[in-house]
Write a protein that holds these residues in place. Structure first.
Motif, PDB file in Angstrom:
ATOM      1  N   ARG A  25       9.899   5.896   7.284  1.00 57.98           N
ATOM      2  CA  ARG A  25       9.416   5.969   8.657  1.00 57.98           C
ATOM      3  C   ARG A  25       7.808   6.138   8.600  1.00 57.98           C
ATOM      4  O   ARG A  25       7.311   6.118   9.718  1.00 57.98           O
ATOM      5  CB  ARG A  25      10.157   7.225   9.555  1.00 57.98           C
ATOM      6  N   ARG A  26       7.231   6.844   7.886  1.00 58.46           N
ATOM      7  CA  ARG A  26       5.745   7.046   7.761  1.00 58.46           C
ATOM      8  C   ARG A  26       5.210   5.862   7.199  1.00 58.46           C
ATOM      9  O   ARG A  26       5.083   5.896   5.752  1.00 58.46           O
ATOM     10  CB  ARG A  26       5.644   8.362   7.191  1.00 58.46           C
ATOM     11  N   LEU A  27       4.417   4.925   7.665  1.00 62.28           N
ATOM     12  CA  LEU A  27       3.888   3.861   7.095  1.00 62.28           C
ATOM     13  C   LEU A  27       2.398   3.700   7.362  1.00 62.28           C
ATOM     14  O   LEU A  27       1.896   4.173   8.344  1.00 62.28           O
ATOM     15  CB  LEU A  27       4.568   2.443   7.643  1.00 62.28           C
ATOM     16  N   GLU A 116       2.290   1.048  15.139  1.00 59.49           N
ATOM     17  CA  GLU A 116       0.964   0.772  14.157  1.00 59.49           C
ATOM     18  C   GLU A 116       1.235   0.519  12.868  1.00 59.49           C
ATOM     19  O   GLU A 116       0.810  -0.075  12.051  1.00 59.49           O
ATOM     20  CB  GLU A 116       0.287   2.208  13.921  1.00 59.49           C
ATOM     21  N   ALA A 117       2.739   0.127  12.697  1.00 63.72           N
ATOM     22  CA  ALA A 117       3.130  -0.471  11.387  1.00 63.72           C
ATOM     23  C   ALA A 117       2.644  -2.160  11.706  1.00 63.72           C
ATOM     24  O   ALA A 117       2.727  -2.494  12.713  1.00 63.72           O
ATOM     25  CB  ALA A 117       4.769  -0.585  11.445  1.00 63.72           C
ATOM     26  N   PRO A 118       2.145  -2.417  10.581  1.00 62.95           N
ATOM     27  CA  PRO A 118       1.454  -3.805  10.549  1.00 62.95           C
ATOM     28  C   PRO A 118       2.167  -4.962  10.893  1.00 62.95           C
ATOM     29  O   PRO A 118       1.713  -5.737  11.524  1.00 62.95           O
ATOM     30  CB  PRO A 118       0.965  -3.958   9.128  1.00 62.95           C
ATOM     31  N   VAL A 119       3.615  -4.973  10.705  1.00 61.41           N
ATOM     32  CA  VAL A 119       4.550  -5.755  10.872  1.00 61.41           C
ATOM     33  C   VAL A 119       5.919  -5.266  11.308  1.00 61.41           C
ATOM     34  O   VAL A 119       6.389  -4.348  10.672  1.00 61.41           O
ATOM     35  CB  VAL A 119       4.532  -6.785   9.464  1.00 61.41           C
ATOM     36  N   LEU A 185      12.757  -3.842  12.485  1.00 56.63           N
ATOM     37  CA  LEU A 185      12.336  -3.435  11.135  1.00 56.63           C
ATOM     38  C   LEU A 185      10.814  -3.202  10.942  1.00 56.63           C
ATOM     39  O   LEU A 185      10.039  -4.394  10.737  1.00 56.63           O
ATOM     40  CB  LEU A 185      12.988  -4.225   9.966  1.00 56.63           C
ATOM     41  N   PRO A 186      10.364  -1.984  11.349  1.00 56.98           N
ATOM     42  CA  PRO A 186       8.916  -1.733  11.025  1.00 56.98           C
ATOM     43  C   PRO A 186       8.893  -1.740   9.501  1.00 56.98           C
ATOM     44  O   PRO A 186       9.397  -1.098   8.710  1.00 56.98           O
ATOM     45  CB  PRO A 186       8.670  -0.403  11.686  1.00 56.98           C
ATOM     46  N   ILE A 187       7.677  -2.407   9.247  1.00 58.74           N
ATOM     47  CA  ILE A 187       7.605  -2.634   7.571  1.00 58.74           C
ATOM     48  C   ILE A 187       5.915  -2.396   7.314  1.00 58.74           C
ATOM     49  O   ILE A 187       5.144  -2.980   8.010  1.00 58.74           O
ATOM     50  CB  ILE A 187       7.764  -4.174   7.148  1.00 58.74           C
ATOM     51  N   GLY A 188       5.553  -1.699   6.213  1.00 59.77           N
ATOM     52  CA  GLY A 188       4.389  -1.433   5.798  1.00 59.77           C
ATOM     53  C   GLY A 188       4.499  -0.706   4.525  1.00 59.77           C
ATOM     54  O   GLY A 188       5.566  -0.621   4.088  1.00 59.77           O
ATOM     55  N   TRP A 189       3.426  -0.316   3.874  1.00 59.17           N
ATOM     56  CA  TRP A 189       3.106   0.370   2.618  1.00 59.17           C
ATOM     57  C   TRP A 189       3.646   1.755   3.047  1.00 59.17           C
ATOM     58  O   TRP A 189       2.908   2.411   4.076  1.00 59.17           O
ATOM     59  CB  TRP A 189       1.831   0.323   2.048  1.00 59.17           C
ATOM     60  N   PRO A 190       4.422   2.446   2.122  1.00 63.05           N
ATOM     61  CA  PRO A 190       4.810   3.782   2.486  1.00 63.05           C
ATOM     62  C   PRO A 190       3.888   4.811   2.326  1.00 63.05           C
ATOM     63  O   PRO A 190       3.186   4.671   1.435  1.00 63.05           O
ATOM     64  CB  PRO A 190       6.195   3.806   1.720  1.00 63.05           C
ATOM     65  N   ARG A 191       3.944   5.950   3.138  1.00 64.13           N
ATOM     66  CA  ARG A 191       3.002   7.055   2.900  1.00 64.13           C
ATOM     67  C   ARG A 191       3.465   8.314   1.911  1.00 64.13           C
ATOM     68  O   ARG A 191       2.858   8.736   1.183  1.00 64.13           O
ATOM     69  CB  ARG A 191       2.625   7.766   4.368  1.00 64.13           C
ATOM     70  N   GLY A 192       4.876   7.944   1.883  1.00 63.06           N
ATOM     71  CA  GLY A 192       5.544   8.885   0.947  1.00 63.06           C
ATOM     72  C   GLY A 192       6.185   8.174  -0.367  1.00 63.06           C
ATOM     73  O   GLY A 192       5.692   7.144  -0.567  1.00 63.06           O
ATOM     74  N   ARG A 193       6.967   8.830  -0.936  1.00 64.01           N
ATOM     75  CA  ARG A 193       7.572   8.256  -2.099  1.00 64.01           C
ATOM     76  C   ARG A 193       9.080   7.989  -1.680  1.00 64.01           C
ATOM     77  O   ARG A 193       9.852   8.629  -1.467  1.00 64.01           O
ATOM     78  CB  ARG A 193       7.592   9.217  -3.320  1.00 64.01           C
ATOM     79  N   PHE A 194       9.681   6.841  -2.462  1.00 64.32           N
ATOM     80  CA  PHE A 194      10.899   6.399  -2.513  1.00 64.32           C
ATOM     81  C   PHE A 194      11.787   7.579  -3.264  1.00 64.32           C
ATOM     82  O   PHE A 194      11.435   8.128  -4.276  1.00 64.32           O
ATOM     83  CB  PHE A 194      11.253   5.013  -3.249  1.00 64.32           C
ATOM     84  N   GLY A 195      13.091   7.806  -2.962  1.00 64.96           N
ATOM     85  CA  GLY A 195      13.887   8.555  -3.561  1.00 64.96           C
ATOM     86  C   GLY A 195      15.315   8.273  -3.220  1.00 64.96           C
ATOM     87  O   GLY A 195      15.451   7.536  -2.317  1.00 64.96           O
ATOM     88  N   PRO A 196      16.278   9.139  -3.849  1.00 62.30           N
ATOM     89  CA  PRO A 196      17.604   9.059  -3.542  1.00 62.30           C
ATOM     90  C   PRO A 196      18.014   9.080  -2.060  1.00 62.30           C
ATOM     91  O   PRO A 196      17.535   9.961  -1.367  1.00 62.30           O
ATOM     92  CB  PRO A 196      18.225   9.986  -4.464  1.00 62.30           C
TER      93      PRO A 196
END
Length: 226
Positions: A25-27, A116-119, A185-196
């Protein structure tokens, strides 16, 4: 940026992608190349759908005015429905109280910054049907797109909250009569890390042969059991 992760070497194993496709959610607001969005949509249209009718349509939204207009209703839905509901319900299976609190924080962050999500990709259907089966021809495409975004190292999340103000938000999106949105679906480069992802265990949600019958962790197909 390497496809498949936002740090380190990519891992495109399908089960790894599934297990780490959590709500991002943080993009970041920086642009996403159009060719990556095209890849995501192409993954979506590979999904199963009723009769292969392909009644889906995908509205790609980059216009900041359209996004800001929808965000105002998205914020209102959070204040009037989502926050009160979250504060009055216990954490879901597999989630601690602290994790549930952090989830609300990330949900509120998205509420304030979704525009603010780019797409955005808005999955829609041309249909007059509003039955339980209607979603069967669009939500598999949504999941495919979420998995594709994850494989490309992009953050995304599935949200339907705008539907609490469906008439207003679909008008802002410019949808024609007979076409309805099923998610954003808001899409962008994530501010955090992917995880389980955090989920309950299989035994809490699966039964074997009859409703309520325990599903053992080593269960085999019934044709293989004595």
């Amino acid at each position: 940026m390497a496809a498949g992760t936002n740090s380190g070497s990519p891992n495109t194993d399908v089960f790894h992608i599934i297990a780490t496709t959590r709500a991002m959610r943080r993009l970041k607001a920086e642009p996403v190349p159009r060719e990556l969005i095209t890849q995501i949509i192409q993954a979506g249209i590979c999904a199963p759908n009723g009769g292969n009718a392909q009644n889906w349509r995908f509205l790609v939204v980059e216009d900041p005015i359209v996004k800001a207009t929808v965000q105002a209703y998205y914020r209102r839905a959070f204040d009037e429905v989502v926050r009160p509901l979250h504060l009055s319900t216990p954490p879901p299976p597999g989630t601690s109280n602290d994790e549930y609190s952090r989830q609300l924080s990330s949900v509120e962050y998205l509420t304030d910054h979704i525009h603010e999500a780019p797409v955005w990709i808005v999955p829609c259907q041309d249909t007059s049907s509003d039955t339980r089966s209607a979603g069967a021809s669009i939500y598999p495409a949504v999941q495919n797109m979420l998995l594709a975004a994850r494989a490309l190292g992009l953050g995304a999340t599935l949200t339907t909250r705008h539907l609490l103000f469906q008439n207003e938000t679909e008008a802002a999106l410019g949808l024609p009569s007979g076409t309805h949105s099923y998610a954003i679906l808001p899409i962008g480069w994530p501010r955090g890390r992917f995880g389980p992802v955090r989920r309950g265990v299989t035994s809490q949600v699966a039964y074997l042969n009859r409703w309520g019958a325990p599903y053992p962790s080593d269960a085999r197909p019934s044709s293989e059991t004595g």
